[in-house]
Design a protein around this motif. Structure first.
Motif, PDB file in Angstrom:
ATOM      1  N   LYS A 252      -0.871  11.168  13.884  1.00  0.00           N
ATOM      2  CA  LYS A 252       0.072  10.350  14.656  1.00  0.00           C
ATOM      3  C   LYS A 252      -0.390   8.901  14.773  1.00  0.00           C
ATOM      4  N   LYS A 253      -1.675   8.688  14.910  1.00  0.00           N
ATOM      5  CA  LYS A 253      -2.189   7.322  15.035  1.00  0.00           C
ATOM      6  C   LYS A 253      -1.942   6.536  13.746  1.00  0.00           C
ATOM      7  N   GLU A 254      -2.178   7.181  12.599  1.00  0.00           N
ATOM      8  CA  GLU A 254      -1.954   6.509  11.326  1.00  0.00           C
ATOM      9  C   GLU A 254      -0.467   6.256  11.107  1.00  0.00           C
ATOM     10  N   GLN A 255       0.356   7.234  11.453  1.00  0.00           N
ATOM     11  CA  GLN A 255       1.790   7.039  11.293  1.00  0.00           C
ATOM     12  C   GLN A 255       2.288   5.953  12.234  1.00  0.00           C
ATOM     13  N   LYS A 256       1.666   5.837  13.387  1.00  0.00           N
ATOM     14  CA  LYS A 256       2.082   4.816  14.349  1.00  0.00           C
ATOM     15  C   LYS A 256       1.951   3.419  13.737  1.00  0.00           C
ATOM     16  N   GLN A 257       0.936   3.216  12.911  1.00  0.00           N
ATOM     17  CA  GLN A 257       0.772   1.926  12.240  1.00  0.00           C
ATOM     18  C   GLN A 257       1.949   1.659  11.304  1.00  0.00           C
ATOM     19  N   ILE A 258       2.421   2.694  10.639  1.00  0.00           N
ATOM     20  CA  ILE A 258       3.598   2.555   9.781  1.00  0.00           C
ATOM     21  C   ILE A 258       4.798   2.151  10.627  1.00  0.00           C
ATOM     22  N   ILE A 259       4.941   2.797  11.776  1.00  0.00           N
ATOM     23  CA  ILE A 259       6.064   2.503  12.663  1.00  0.00           C
ATOM     24  C   ILE A 259       6.019   1.048  13.123  1.00  0.00           C
ATOM     25  N   TYR A 260       4.848   0.576  13.489  1.00  0.00           N
ATOM     26  CA  TYR A 260       4.720  -0.835  13.884  1.00  0.00           C
ATOM     27  C   TYR A 260       5.203  -1.744  12.764  1.00  0.00           C
ATOM     28  N   ASN A 261       4.811  -1.438  11.537  1.00  0.00           N
ATOM     29  CA  ASN A 261       5.219  -2.267  10.411  1.00  0.00           C
ATOM     30  C   ASN A 261       6.718  -2.187  10.167  1.00  0.00           C
ATOM     31  N   ILE A 262       7.291  -0.989  10.281  1.00  0.00           N
ATOM     32  CA  ILE A 262       8.737  -0.837  10.104  1.00  0.00           C
ATOM     33  C   ILE A 262       9.484  -1.620  11.170  1.00  0.00           C
TER      34      ILE A 262
ATOM     35  N   LEU B 144       6.956   4.246  -9.610  1.00  0.00           N
ATOM     36  CA  LEU B 144       7.310   4.488  -8.213  1.00  0.00           C
ATOM     37  C   LEU B 144       6.383   5.526  -7.585  1.00  0.00           C
ATOM     38  N   GLU B 145       6.125   6.632  -8.292  1.00  0.00           N
ATOM     39  CA  GLU B 145       5.274   7.681  -7.731  1.00  0.00           C
ATOM     40  C   GLU B 145       3.863   7.153  -7.441  1.00  0.00           C
ATOM     41  N   ASP B 146       3.339   6.336  -8.347  1.00  0.00           N
ATOM     42  CA  ASP B 146       2.001   5.769  -8.145  1.00  0.00           C
ATOM     43  C   ASP B 146       1.988   4.809  -6.955  1.00  0.00           C
ATOM     44  N   ARG B 147       3.049   4.028  -6.800  1.00  0.00           N
ATOM     45  CA  ARG B 147       3.114   3.108  -5.653  1.00  0.00           C
ATOM     46  C   ARG B 147       3.267   3.880  -4.343  1.00  0.00           C
ATOM     47  N   LEU B 148       3.991   5.002  -4.383  1.00  0.00           N
ATOM     48  CA  LEU B 148       4.117   5.829  -3.178  1.00  0.00           C
ATOM     49  C   LEU B 148       2.776   6.457  -2.809  1.00  0.00           C
ATOM     50  N   ARG B 149       2.034   6.931  -3.810  1.00  0.00           N
ATOM     51  CA  ARG B 149       0.700   7.487  -3.552  1.00  0.00           C
ATOM     52  C   ARG B 149      -0.213   6.420  -2.953  1.00  0.00           C
ATOM     53  N   TRP B 150      -0.130   5.202  -3.491  1.00  0.00           N
ATOM     54  CA  TRP B 150      -0.943   4.098  -2.966  1.00  0.00           C
ATOM     55  C   TRP B 150      -0.545   3.783  -1.518  1.00  0.00           C
ATOM     56  N   THR B 151       0.753   3.777  -1.248  1.00  0.00           N
ATOM     57  CA  THR B 151       1.209   3.495   0.115  1.00  0.00           C
ATOM     58  C   THR B 151       0.683   4.543   1.078  1.00  0.00           C
ATOM     59  N   PHE B 152       0.718   5.815   0.668  1.00  0.00           N
ATOM     60  CA  PHE B 152       0.166   6.871   1.511  1.00  0.00           C
ATOM     61  C   PHE B 152      -1.314   6.614   1.764  1.00  0.00           C
ATOM     62  N   LYS B 153      -2.056   6.319   0.700  1.00  0.00           N
ATOM     63  CA  LYS B 153      -3.499   6.051   0.812  1.00  0.00           C
ATOM     64  C   LYS B 153      -3.749   4.845   1.713  1.00  0.00           C
ATOM     65  N   LEU B 154      -2.863   3.879   1.646  1.00  0.00           N
ATOM     66  CA  LEU B 154      -2.989   2.675   2.459  1.00  0.00           C
ATOM     67  C   LEU B 154      -3.003   3.009   3.947  1.00  0.00           C
ATOM     68  N   TYR B 155      -2.193   3.962   4.351  1.00  0.00           N
ATOM     69  CA  TYR B 155      -2.103   4.308   5.767  1.00  0.00           C
ATOM     70  C   TYR B 155      -2.999   5.479   6.166  1.00  0.00           C
ATOM     71  N   ASP B 156      -3.525   6.200   5.200  1.00  0.00           N
ATOM     72  CA  ASP B 156      -4.464   7.295   5.484  1.00  0.00           C
ATOM     73  C   ASP B 156      -5.844   6.680   5.681  1.00  0.00           C
ATOM     74  N   ARG B 157      -6.040   6.047   6.836  1.00  0.00           N
ATOM     75  CA  ARG B 157      -7.238   5.234   7.078  1.00  0.00           C
ATOM     76  C   ARG B 157      -8.536   6.025   6.987  1.00  0.00           C
ATOM     77  N   ASP B 158      -8.524   7.276   7.434  1.00  0.00           N
ATOM     78  CA  ASP B 158      -9.768   8.046   7.394  1.00  0.00           C
ATOM     79  C   ASP B 158      -9.948   8.774   6.064  1.00  0.00           C
ATOM     80  N   GLY B 159      -8.974   8.660   5.162  1.00  0.00           N
ATOM     81  CA  GLY B 159      -9.102   9.207   3.824  1.00  0.00           C
ATOM     82  C   GLY B 159      -9.120  10.722   3.741  1.00  0.00           C
ATOM     83  N   ASN B 160      -8.576  11.393   4.752  1.00  0.00           N
ATOM     84  CA  ASN B 160      -8.640  12.861   4.750  1.00  0.00           C
ATOM     85  C   ASN B 160      -7.450  13.520   4.048  1.00  0.00           C
ATOM     86  N   GLY B 161      -6.550  12.722   3.485  1.00  0.00           N
ATOM     87  CA  GLY B 161      -5.406  13.283   2.775  1.00  0.00           C
ATOM     88  C   GLY B 161      -4.239  13.649   3.667  1.00  0.00           C
TER      89      GLY B 161
END
Length: 138
Positions: free
Chosen positions: A95-105, A74-91
């Motif tokens: 708000k723009k990246e989170q907005k994509q999550i909101i659209y999906n939800i 689970l922890e590895d999948r959560l890390r991957w999910t975070f990386k999936l939405y961290d488009r610029d890879g800055n860790g």
């Protein structure tokens, strides 16, 4: 005398596949994924598994992706999910990246009291309380 370990694995796998099919069928009633509609998401998925950033998945990257999705902790999948939405890879998620999550939800999630909120309003409701230092990053 009961099922062997292999039979149980096959049964679990079949149940898992059936659940995935029901979800796929509800999200893609045509039976197909529209590349145009899903391309941004798929770009992120691909990028998240392209460990060496060469715009190709080699066999080891592919195996790692399949293992993570099917058997990962689970922890590895959560890390991957975070990386999936961290488009610029800055860790961080901005708000723009989170907005994509909101659209999906909102697109794939269950109806709730937030159903009448716009994605921006929904995003603000989630983002603002967790952005403690108001730097627009989580």
């Amino acid at each position: 005398m009961g099922q062997s370990h292999s039979e149980l694995d096959d049964e679990v796998a079949l149940t898992h596949i059936q659940e995935r099919y029901r979800k796929f069928a509800s999200e893609c009633p045509s039976g197909n994924i529209d590349l145009i509609e899903e391309s941004a998401y798929m770009d992120n998925v691909f990028r998240s598994f392209d460990a060496n950033n060469d715009n190709m998945l080699d066999f080891m990257e592919y195996v790692a992706a399949v293992h993570l999705v099917l058997r990962g902790k689970l922890e590895d999948r959560l890390r991957w999910t975070f990386k999936l939405y961290d488009r610029d890879g800055n860790g961080h998620l901005d708000k723009k990246e989170q907005k994509q999550i909101i659209y999906n939800i909102k697109r794939h999630g269950n109806p709730s009291e937030t159903e009448n909120l716009t994605p921006d309003q929904f995003n603000d409701r989630i983002f603002d309380p967790v952005d403690k230092n108001k730097d627009c990053k989580v």
